[in-house]
Design a protein around this motif. Structure first.
Motif, PDB file in Angstrom:
ATOM      1  N   ILE A 159       0.855  -1.187   0.000  1.00 35.57           N
ATOM      2  CA  ILE A 159       0.000   0.000   0.000  1.00 35.57           C
ATOM      3  C   ILE A 159       0.891   1.237   0.000  1.00 35.57           C
ATOM      4  O   ILE A 159       1.645   1.474   0.943  1.00 35.57           O
ATOM      5  N   LYS A 160       0.798   1.984  -1.087  1.00 38.23           N
ATOM      6  CA  LYS A 160       1.610   3.184  -1.193  1.00 38.23           C
ATOM      7  C   LYS A 160       0.929   4.333  -0.462  1.00 38.23           C
ATOM      8  O   LYS A 160      -0.300   4.410  -0.425  1.00 38.23           O
ATOM      9  N   PRO A 161       1.713   5.206   0.116  1.00 37.78           N
ATOM     10  CA  PRO A 161       1.108   6.358   0.811  1.00 37.78           C
ATOM     11  C   PRO A 161       0.340   7.242  -0.162  1.00 37.78           C
ATOM     12  O   PRO A 161       0.724   7.394  -1.326  1.00 37.78           O
ATOM     13  N   TYR A 162      -0.738   7.805   0.328  1.00 39.94           N
ATOM     14  CA  TYR A 162      -1.591   8.644  -0.511  1.00 39.94           C
ATOM     15  C   TYR A 162      -0.879   9.940  -0.888  1.00 39.94           C
ATOM     16  O   TYR A 162      -0.261  10.587  -0.054  1.00 39.94           O
ATOM     17  N   GLU A 163      -0.941  10.258  -2.151  1.00 39.12           N
ATOM     18  CA  GLU A 163      -0.385  11.510  -2.637  1.00 39.12           C
ATOM     19  C   GLU A 163      -1.522  12.320  -3.259  1.00 39.12           C
ATOM     20  O   GLU A 163      -2.153  11.874  -4.220  1.00 39.12           O
ATOM     21  N   ALA A 164      -1.771  13.463  -2.696  1.00 39.47           N
ATOM     22  CA  ALA A 164      -2.869  14.296  -3.192  1.00 39.47           C
ATOM     23  C   ALA A 164      -2.559  14.797  -4.590  1.00 39.47           C
ATOM     24  O   ALA A 164      -1.445  15.261  -4.869  1.00 39.47           O
ATOM     25  N   GLY A 165      -3.526  14.663  -5.489  1.00 37.07           N
ATOM     26  CA  GLY A 165      -3.366  15.155  -6.844  1.00 37.07           C
ATOM     27  C   GLY A 165      -3.765  16.615  -6.955  1.00 37.07           C
ATOM     28  O   GLY A 165      -4.070  17.283  -5.960  1.00 37.07           O
ATOM     29  N   ASP A 166      -3.740  17.125  -8.163  1.00 36.54           N
ATOM     30  CA  ASP A 166      -4.123  18.508  -8.394  1.00 36.54           C
ATOM     31  C   ASP A 166      -5.625  18.687  -8.180  1.00 36.54           C
ATOM     32  O   ASP A 166      -6.427  17.838  -8.567  1.00 36.54           O
ATOM     33  N   HIS A 167      -5.984  19.792  -7.575  1.00 38.43           N
ATOM     34  CA  HIS A 167      -7.388  20.125  -7.351  1.00 38.43           C
ATOM     35  C   HIS A 167      -7.906  20.777  -8.635  1.00 38.43           C
ATOM     36  O   HIS A 167      -7.740  21.982  -8.852  1.00 38.43           O
ATOM     37  N   LEU A 168      -8.556  19.979  -9.480  1.00 36.42           N
ATOM     38  CA  LEU A 168      -8.916  20.450 -10.812  1.00 36.42           C
ATOM     39  C   LEU A 168     -10.103  21.399 -10.809  1.00 36.42           C
ATOM     40  O   LEU A 168     -10.366  22.062 -11.811  1.00 36.42           O
ATOM     41  N   GLN A 169     -10.863  21.448  -9.705  1.00 33.86           N
ATOM     42  CA  GLN A 169     -12.008  22.370  -9.628  1.00 33.86           C
ATOM     43  C   GLN A 169     -11.756  23.527  -8.655  1.00 33.86           C
ATOM     44  O   GLN A 169     -12.695  24.181  -8.211  1.00 33.86           O
ATOM     45  N   HIS A 170     -10.495  23.794  -8.360  1.00 36.86           N
ATOM     46  CA  HIS A 170     -10.190  24.789  -7.338  1.00 36.86           C
ATOM     47  C   HIS A 170     -10.683  26.173  -7.724  1.00 36.86           C
ATOM     48  O   HIS A 170     -11.070  26.968  -6.858  1.00 36.86           O
ATOM     49  N   TRP A 171     -10.699  26.495  -9.014  1.00 34.45           N
ATOM     50  CA  TRP A 171     -11.093  27.854  -9.413  1.00 34.45           C
ATOM     51  C   TRP A 171     -12.548  28.145  -9.060  1.00 34.45           C
ATOM     52  O   TRP A 171     -12.950  29.303  -8.938  1.00 34.45           O
ATOM     53  N   LEU A 172     -13.348  27.102  -8.832  1.00 32.49           N
ATOM     54  CA  LEU A 172     -14.750  27.315  -8.481  1.00 32.49           C
ATOM     55  C   LEU A 172     -14.912  27.801  -7.043  1.00 32.49           C
ATOM     56  O   LEU A 172     -16.001  28.219  -6.655  1.00 32.49           O
ATOM     57  N   THR A 173     -13.859  27.723  -6.247  1.00 30.77           N
ATOM     58  CA  THR A 173     -13.940  28.118  -4.832  1.00 30.77           C
ATOM     59  C   THR A 173     -13.544  29.575  -4.607  1.00 30.77           C
ATOM     60  O   THR A 173     -13.380  29.980  -3.461  1.00 30.77           O
ATOM     61  N   ASP A 174     -13.368  30.346  -5.666  1.00 35.91           N
ATOM     62  CA  ASP A 174     -12.969  31.743  -5.524  1.00 35.91           C
ATOM     63  C   ASP A 174     -13.983  32.503  -4.669  1.00 35.91           C
ATOM     64  O   ASP A 174     -15.187  32.469  -4.934  1.00 35.91           O
ATOM     65  N   GLU A 175     -13.498  33.175  -3.621  1.00 36.31           N
ATOM     66  CA  GLU A 175     -14.386  33.872  -2.686  1.00 36.31           C
ATOM     67  C   GLU A 175     -15.159  34.999  -3.354  1.00 36.31           C
ATOM     68  O   GLU A 175     -16.263  35.344  -2.942  1.00 36.31           O
ATOM     69  N   LYS A 176     -14.603  35.575  -4.396  1.00 39.11           N
ATOM     70  CA  LYS A 176     -15.266  36.676  -5.092  1.00 39.11           C
ATOM     71  C   LYS A 176     -16.169  36.183  -6.222  1.00 39.11           C
ATOM     72  O   LYS A 176     -16.762  37.005  -6.927  1.00 39.11           O
TER      73      LYS A 176
END
Length: 719
Positions: free
Chosen positions: A166-183
């Motif tokens: 079992i390989k340790p989890y490696e977080a990938g790129d957050h492909l929907q991050h731009w949708l979280t823009d506060e503005k």
């Protein structure tokens, strides 16, 4: 002749020392050996020759596949089954002579349900495995294909199970991050010169906010995926998709030499790449290659190869005779089907197996055009008139995968036909150009299909002046209205229609007609209600922002030589651009939905502007309606933020004006000082006479003038 022993360099140096010879004084290039003698000195050419590896020949069983789950047949059906298998696998590669072997039970003479196939190359064998593993011969026989070399690997599987590491989890790129823009801002990409840039549209600050920039990111163009998850770039070696929080890392490569065009499936499951190669013989046609990749894994799912003629039947031209995209996607966001038109047929493939539905094309004699419903697995197809009008033209609606005809409409005296789907798949408008009785001219009408209603009723719509030329047509997104630009004069009319009239749902009605407009293109807001009436090309970028709910013009504007218009995915802002089609005025403008120009960005050699799409909202229709009813409560927070930004901008303007005033006063004070210092010199030059009206000592009075400017108008309905 005695064999000559090879001497090493150290032995030669020792021998020279014994003989008293200084090797540094010897010109080695002047030494000529007797013919046939090398005295143990190996030449450079011989070194290279001996170092070259022997050519590799096909060894082992890398070019052999094993096809399992075949029908078990008797000797009488052996030849037929062998022919079927040979036909299937001859399409994926060249089978060697005697390279197909189906073992037979020596006792019963029945086949054993599997066979071995040997191809010319290992690459052909691998492609055959990829394309036919899971091939459905019939309901009871689905092929299971393996490489022959894999059998040894299967045989070496240990009897005792050991847990996988079992390989340790490696977080990938957050492909929907731009949708979280506060503005709640939207992004866009531009391509100018050799630079590609991504920005936030910061309308509050009246400027774009940089996100990422890269030189030579693409060889030709960039393209967002339909839901905005990926940005695709095109290169000589193939295509690539990128994504991430802000750095846009490469997610996958898709190899395809000389790729010219790409197309995403609506649900972002697949990517289609296209290339064409000019033939060496001018008499031959271009060769076309189409690849379909799995967008998440990068795996090649299916390829199509052939001449241009194989892909142009029924097409309207565009790419060397090919209408792009060649494949049209159906089944809504699930990407269940893709189809292309052929000679007297439509080829419909299912993405589960990448083979034809029911393993055969859908036969339609003389079909020239088709389109999918945006939401359902329904095909709309058009067949023109035949036999000089003896056989009428027709538009048919066909349900897939059962190929059931849902509705058909015969059309007479047809010159041309074009189909327009409403974005929710609720309506289909068919624009029909018909010949007059004299056959010397044409007139236009519309056949309107109500897809969601029982038996799919059809209405006929003719304009008040049916001889008017139709310049543009566009449905309101997610709505029931549509707009038409029509007329033969230099200033055509624009008419708006609704598929609903009050409580009556089965009747189309005209809402209004705007006379003599400088418009030849229609751009609805993605949220509906608002539309831009645009005058491109000959109208030099005239813009009219129109509210269809209130049937009134909100504003007019102009973007000289405008070539492209694009709404942002929320319907809040509009971008107009002048691309490198024109040599001058390149750049883009950002407008508010109601026609206020927010900012302008000039860009030399400007090629592309694209808003980043947004995925569908996760809110239910009920929740969206509740937010709409209580919009005043939700908007207070954002109005306060807007006011803070407005005050900050006002303060910035005041500081800027104050700085300009101080700069002016400093400049005038300095020159007044110079003037005073040179007063004595001026008097000497004029023999004591004052100059520049110094004797009159005229004074001037500075006055401050206040000017008012309306920055914004806010209307609020008071209950």
């Amino acid at each position: 002749m005695a064999a000559t022993a090879a001497l090493s360099m150290s032995e030669i140096e020792n021998k020279a020392a014994l003989l008293g010879i200084d090797l540094s004084t010897i010109d080695y290039d002047s030494i000529v050996l007797p013919p046939g003698q090398d005295f143990g000195i190996t030449s450079d050419d011989e070194d290279i020759l001996h170092e070259e590896e022997a050519p590799e020949f096909e060894t082992g069983y890398g070019n052999v596949i094993v096809v399992d789950n075949l029908p078990v047949v008797s000797p009488e059906k052996f030849a037929k089954l062998e022919g079927v298998i040979r036909k299937i696998y001859s399409q994926t590669g060249v089978i060697k002579e005697g390279g197909l072997w189906m073992p037979v039970n020596p006792d019963t003479k029945m086949t054993l349900g599997y066979c071995f196939i040997e191809f010319n190359t290992a690459q052909e064998a691998k492609e055959a495995k990829e394309k036919t593993d899971g091939y459905k011969l019939d309901k009871s026989h689905i092929f299971v294909v393996d490489m022959f070399d894999d059998i040894e690997r299967y045989m070496n599987v240990p009897d005792e199970w050991t847990p996988a590491e079992i390989k340790p989890y490696e977080a990938g790129d957050h492909l929907q991050h731009w949708l979280t823009d506060e503005k709640a801002r939207d992004q866009f990409v531009i391509h100018a010169g050799n630079v590609t840039e991504i920005f936030w549209n910061d309308a509050r600050q009246l400027r774009p906010d940089p996100v990422y920039q890269r030189q030579y990111w693409t060889d030709s163009f960039v393209q967002w995926s339909p839901l905005g998850t990926y940005l695709a770039t095109v290169h000589r070696q193939g295509a690539a998709v990128w994504g991430g929080k802000s750095t846009f890392n490469r997610i996958h490569r898709f190899p395809h030499n000389q790729v010219k065009h790409i197309d995403f499936s609506p649900g972002e499951r697949f990517l289609v790449t296209y290339s064409s190669q000019e033939p060496s013989n001018p008499r031959d046609t271009h060769r076309v290659v189409l690849n379909i990749f799995d967008l998440r894994t990068g795996k090649l799912m299916r390829d199509f190869k052939g001449s241009v003629d194989d892909f142009t039947t029924g097409g309207t031209g565009g790419l060397s005779g090919i209408s792009w995209p060649i494949f049209k996607w159906g089944g809504g966001k699930e990407d269940k089907y893709f189809a292309r038109i052929g000679k007297n047929a439509i080829y419909v493939y299912e993405t589960e197996t990448f083979i034809l539905v029911d393993k055969k094309s859908y036969k339609v004699d003389n079909v020239v055009d088709f389109s999918w419903s945006p939401t359902d697995s329904i095909l709309a197809l058009f067949v023109p008139e035949l036999g000089g009008g003896n056989q009428p033209a027709r538009v048919s609606l066909v349900q897939m995968p059962g190929k059931v005809e849902l509705r058909q409409k015969n059309l007479f005296s047809v010159s041309d036909c074009k189909m327009y789907w409403q974005s929710n798949g609720e309506y289909l408008a068919v624009k029909v150009d018909r010949y007059t009785k004299t056959k010397k001219s044409t007139y236009t009408g519309f056949e309107l299909f109500r897809i969601k209603e029982r038996d799919i009723p059809i209405e006929v719509l003719e304009l008040d002046n049916k001889n008017d030329k139709i310049i543009a047509f566009a449905w309101e997104p997610k709505g029931h209205r549509f707009a038409v630009i029509h007329g033969d004069g230099p200033r055509p009319d624009v008419s708006f229609y609704s598929m609903k009239t009050g409580g009556i749902t089965a009747r189309v009605s005209k809402l209004t007609t705007l006379k003599a407009k400088q418009a030849n293109a229609l751009y609805w807001s993605p949220a509906g209600r608002f539309i831009v009436l645009a005058g491109l090309k000959g109208f030099n970028g005239q813009l009219e922002f129109y509210n269809v709910d209130d049937l009134e013009t909100m504003a007019t504007g102009e973007h000289f030589m405008c070539t492209d218009i694009d709404w942002d995915p929320t319907g809040r802002y509009v971008a107009t651009a002048v691309t490198s089609v024109h040599e001058m005025e390149n750049g883009f403008h950002i407008w508010s939905f109601n026609g206020k120009l927010l900012y302008r960005i000039p860009k030399d050699h400007f090629y592309q502007f694209q808003w980043r799409p947004r995925p569908p909202s996760l809110l239910s229709p009920e929740k969206e309606e509740e937010i709409s009813r209580n919009l005043r409560k939700y908007s207070k927070k954002y109005e306060a933020e807007d006011q803070d930004v407005s005050l900050a901008l006002s303060e910035q303007d005041r500081k800027k004006r104050r700085a300009l005033q101080e700069e002016w006063e400093t400049w005038t004070a300095r020159w007044k000082q110079y003037h005073e210092e040179e007063r004595e010199l001026r008097l000497q030059l004029r023999d004591g006479e004052p100059s520049d009206d110094e004797g009159s000592q005229e004074q001037y009075e500075a006055k401050e003038v206040e000017a008012e400017e309306v920055l914004d108008v806010h209307e609020e309905i008071v209950d």
